[in-house]
Design a protein around this motif. Structure first.
Motif, PDB file in Angstrom:
ATOM      1  N   ARG A 122     -57.413 -27.424  -7.200  1.00 49.56           N
ATOM      2  CA  ARG A 122     -57.760 -27.416  -8.622  1.00 49.56           C
ATOM      3  C   ARG A 122     -58.729 -26.292  -8.945  1.00 49.56           C
ATOM      4  NH1 ARG A 122     -59.144 -33.449 -10.582  1.00 49.56           N
ATOM      5  NH2 ARG A 122     -59.332 -32.299 -12.534  1.00 49.56           N
ATOM      6  N   ASN A 130     -63.998 -28.344 -16.427  1.00 48.10           N
ATOM      7  CA  ASN A 130     -63.607 -27.181 -15.638  1.00 48.10           C
ATOM      8  C   ASN A 130     -64.553 -26.033 -15.956  1.00 48.10           C
ATOM      9  OD1 ASN A 130     -61.285 -28.446 -14.516  1.00 48.10           O
ATOM     10  ND2 ASN A 130     -60.148 -28.026 -16.398  1.00 48.10           N
ATOM     11  N   SER A 142     -62.928 -29.157 -12.052  1.00 48.80           N
ATOM     12  CA  SER A 142     -63.050 -28.142 -11.015  1.00 48.80           C
ATOM     13  C   SER A 142     -64.195 -27.206 -11.361  1.00 48.80           C
ATOM     14  CB  SER A 142     -61.747 -27.351 -10.877  1.00 48.80           C
ATOM     15  OG  SER A 142     -61.487 -26.596 -12.045  1.00 48.80           O
TER      16      SER A 142
END
Length: 228
Positions: free
Chosen positions: A59, A117, A138
């Protein structure tokens, strides 16, 4: 029984193979010019680390993909197929990764995001989520740092975060009620899980998959103070 991650095992086998080849050469069992092999094929080690990182934290693919690209281009240079230098590759690939992170909207701000993210290159980022249904995300830090504060968030069951740190650092703060499990691949790097497991066996669980290359990651728990 605890098993080491496959990428870490493969890297270990590679190191052992190099050592065995050197030993056999010293014993005159085989004629291997280890120095010549290393000087010609060392970029494959960069590619291998990138592939291992990608397998460990798919990821957080931005950093591993950049590392693989650097290794491939350097190997082509060592074979005389391209005229390239290490430092000549760094800045254009860094620019490409920054562009990719912008295109894919990695690092989009938001305090109530269920998925976080973030990708930083040569700078820092502070992220916070207060989502009551946090799912993970991530974090990619390349020569930079990311601070993720989840102390006001909550998990329904389980969440997963992928962390990639190359010459950088990542810090994740979680509530004291979460159970945190950390796995991954340290390459001249490290991670620290400073959380204390809660007594509740059904406590929400955060899985953190980490790859650190000359970098570090730290996960710690605590309460949110007004001055934080």
């Amino acid at each position: 029984m605890n098993r080491r991650p496959l990428p870490q095992s493969l890297l270990g086998v590679l190191v052992v193979a190099i050592g065995v080849a050197a030993l056999l050469d010293q014993l005159d069992v085989v004629d291997v010019s280890l120095g010549e092999l290393v000087s010609t094929w060392w970029p494959l080690a960069v590619v291998a680390v990138g592939v291992a990182a990608l397998a460990t934290v798919p990821r957080a693919w931005v950093g591993p993909a950049g590392l693989i690209a650097v290794g491939v281009l350097l190997q082509l240079g060592r074979l005389g197929l391209l005229d390239v230098s290490f430092w000549g590759l760094i800045w254009p690939i860094a620019i490409i990764l920054v562009g990719v992170s912008l295109i894919t909207r990695l690092g989009t701000p938001g305090s109530d995001d269920a998925v976080v993210n973030s990708a930083v290159i040569w700078w820092g980022s502070e992220r916070r989520s207060t989502s009551r249904t946090f799912q993970g995300g991530s974090l990619t830090a390349i020569m930079g740092g990311i601070d993720l504060d989840l102390r006001q968030a909550d998990i329904v069951g389980r969440a997963e975060i992928a962390v990639f740190a190359l010459w950088g650092g990542v810090e994740i703060k979680v509530p004291t009620t979460w159970r945190v499990t950390v796995t991954g691949l340290p390459v001249l790097g490290s991670w620290e899980n400073k959380t204390t497991p809660p007594l509740d066996p059904d406590a929400p669980e955060l899985l953190v998959h980490v790859t650190t290359i000359m970098g570090g990651a730290e996960i710690r728990s605590g309460v949110l103070l007004s001055k934080d």
